[in-house]
Design a protein around this motif. Sequence first.
Motif, PDB file in Angstrom:
ATOM      1  N   CYS A   1       0.847  -1.195   0.000  1.00 55.26           N
ATOM      2  CA  CYS A   1       0.000   0.000   0.000  1.00 55.26           C
ATOM      3  C   CYS A   1       0.883   1.247   0.000  1.00 55.26           C
ATOM      4  O   CYS A   1       1.738   1.414   0.863  1.00 55.26           O
ATOM      5  CB  CYS A   1      -0.900   0.012   1.228  1.00 55.26           C
TER       6      CYS A   1
ATOM      7  N   CYS B   1      -5.878   5.503   1.504  1.00 52.14           N
ATOM      8  CA  CYS B   1      -5.674   5.188   2.925  1.00 52.14           C
ATOM      9  C   CYS B   1      -5.188   6.464   3.603  1.00 52.14           C
ATOM     10  O   CYS B   1      -4.617   7.328   2.947  1.00 52.14           O
ATOM     11  CB  CYS B   1      -4.629   4.095   3.079  1.00 52.14           C
TER      12      CYS B   1
ATOM     13  N   LYS C   1      -2.682   6.836   5.317  1.00 50.27           N
ATOM     14  CA  LYS C   1      -1.217   6.898   5.158  1.00 50.27           C
ATOM     15  C   LYS C   1      -0.771   5.628   4.429  1.00 50.27           C
ATOM     16  O   LYS C   1      -1.545   4.659   4.363  1.00 50.27           O
ATOM     17  CB  LYS C   1      -0.540   6.996   6.529  1.00 50.27           C
TER      18      LYS C   1
ATOM     19  N   HIS D   1       0.598   2.075   3.978  1.00 50.88           N
ATOM     20  CA  HIS D   1       0.717   0.986   4.943  1.00 50.88           C
ATOM     21  C   HIS D   1       1.877   0.037   4.628  1.00 50.88           C
ATOM     22  O   HIS D   1       2.151  -0.879   5.386  1.00 50.88           O
ATOM     23  CB  HIS D   1      -0.598   0.197   4.999  1.00 50.88           C
TER      24      HIS D   1
ATOM     25  N   CYS E   1      -6.207  -1.545   6.111  1.00 48.90           N
ATOM     26  CA  CYS E   1      -5.811  -0.960   4.825  1.00 48.90           C
ATOM     27  C   CYS E   1      -6.994  -0.950   3.852  1.00 48.90           C
ATOM     28  O   CYS E   1      -7.486  -1.992   3.440  1.00 48.90           O
ATOM     29  CB  CYS E   1      -4.647  -1.741   4.228  1.00 48.90           C
ATOM     30  N   ASN E   2      -7.444   0.246   3.492  1.00 52.73           N
ATOM     31  CA  ASN E   2      -8.545   0.377   2.534  1.00 52.73           C
ATOM     32  C   ASN E   2      -8.166  -0.199   1.183  1.00 52.73           C
ATOM     33  O   ASN E   2      -8.991  -0.831   0.508  1.00 52.73           O
ATOM     34  CB  ASN E   2      -8.926   1.846   2.354  1.00 52.73           C
ATOM     35  N   GLY E   3      -6.911   0.060   0.768  1.00 55.44           N
ATOM     36  CA  GLY E   3      -6.459  -0.387  -0.547  1.00 55.44           C
ATOM     37  C   GLY E   3      -6.622  -1.890  -0.708  1.00 55.44           C
ATOM     38  O   GLY E   3      -7.152  -2.381  -1.706  1.00 55.44           O
TER      39      GLY E   3
HETATM   40 ZN   LIG Z   1      -3.403   1.082   3.023  1.00 56.49          ZN
END
Ligand SMILES: [Zn+2]
Length: 457
Positions: free
Chosen positions: A225, A238, A240, A242, A255-257
């Motif tokens: 990420c 995100c 930041k 990750h 982690c959104n990604g």
């Molecule tokens: Zn992330």
Amino acid sequence: MRNIEKRAFVCLLLALFLTAGLGFFCYRYVTQGGDWASYPFNRHMYNNQGQLISGAIYDRDGDALSECTDGKRTYYPDATVRKATLHAVGDPQGNIGTGALTAFADTLSGYNLVTGGYSPTGAGRDLTLTIDAYLNVTAYNAMAGRQGAVGVYNYKTGDILCMVSTPTYDPLNPPDLSESSEGYDGVYLNRFLSSAQVPGSIFKTVTLAAALEKMPDLENRTFTCTGETEVGGDVITCPKPHGEMDIKSALAKSCNGVFGQLAAELGASTMTEYVKKAGLTDRLSVDGILTAAGSYDLSGATQNQLGWSGIGQYKDTVNPCTMMTYMGAIANGGTAAVPRLIRSVETPMGGIPTAWKRTQETTTLIEPATAAKVAEMMKNDVVQTYGSDRFRGMDIGAKSGTAEVGGGKRPNAWFTGFLDDPDHPYAFIVLVENGGGGASVAGEIAATVLRACVDKF
Ligand SMILES: [Zn+2]
């Protein structure tokens, strides 16, 4: 002759209508007779202030939350207890539909099919709720004036130990909402049972369940990420970068990604199937009170929006009680007890319970092997991210959510999970609307309430 035939036909038709009508009435009488009998226009069951005359309401260890003395309804002497239990007990005016005074009016009035609303002792029946007043007060104080909901329940028995919805008020001193509703936004609504809200990252537990089952190599994959992940021709962001991580760390770092990418890979139909299976778009019946249904609507969604839906954004909403039940199923090997509010029903004379409530099980909300893996990863969340020190002595799994709600408002703060402890088999959920960070704000409230639960029971 033809006239007689015609008349016979008409008679037959009328007889059929009569039979059908009678059948319909009997069906409605059996299923809804209690509601009819306790309608406020049945004057003999209500006093001149429109308050239900009969039946007391106790909490699980016998504190009288509301009683009826000489035709007058009384409440617990302490105002904080009254506020903290308002949405469970109900108000004299019947504005709070989920309150026992309204939702369980037929039980309190002593209604039954044979005698109807008439009770020979004139005293109705008493109701012992599953909630504990002390835990409700603890949760109410921890909310500290913020808006939202707190729920804790036993996923083995179904007993809801704590159910608080805020804002709230003192039923003996109701606010005049016609003057100003400032601070009383949706005050009659029990947010725990009757609201559906943007879940944010607590929803990743559903995407994770689908990915674990549909992607055999998931646990061997490494994700990277950079803070921005391209999904379906657009980015998922995100807070930041990750860095490099496996799926376990991706959940702990939230982690959104990674979860956006997984949802897009899984596809709309698989995602929809798992959300449905988890029960999040259905209604639960909590002793007959139907919870609000969540929504997961992907009609017309792009791949990127599908990605956002996998991290609890886009058009997703969940009901706090239903999400808490899903947490119970994760902890309990795939199914959980359906939450309930009535512990027992008693006749006031002898105090002998006339009915103990049986435990009902949910359907399989998550496959047992998947539940075990998700539970392990949620325990790791606490160790890796939230801090075991905050939950000292508890074998706890959790997931936070900081859900963007748009409109320039602060995000919804969520914290949900379970205790893996045979003496304290509790699932919990905390929602602070526009509260900010899930792990910090809602996590702190969860820690306080769970500490009280474990210490008391
Ligand atoms: Zn992330």
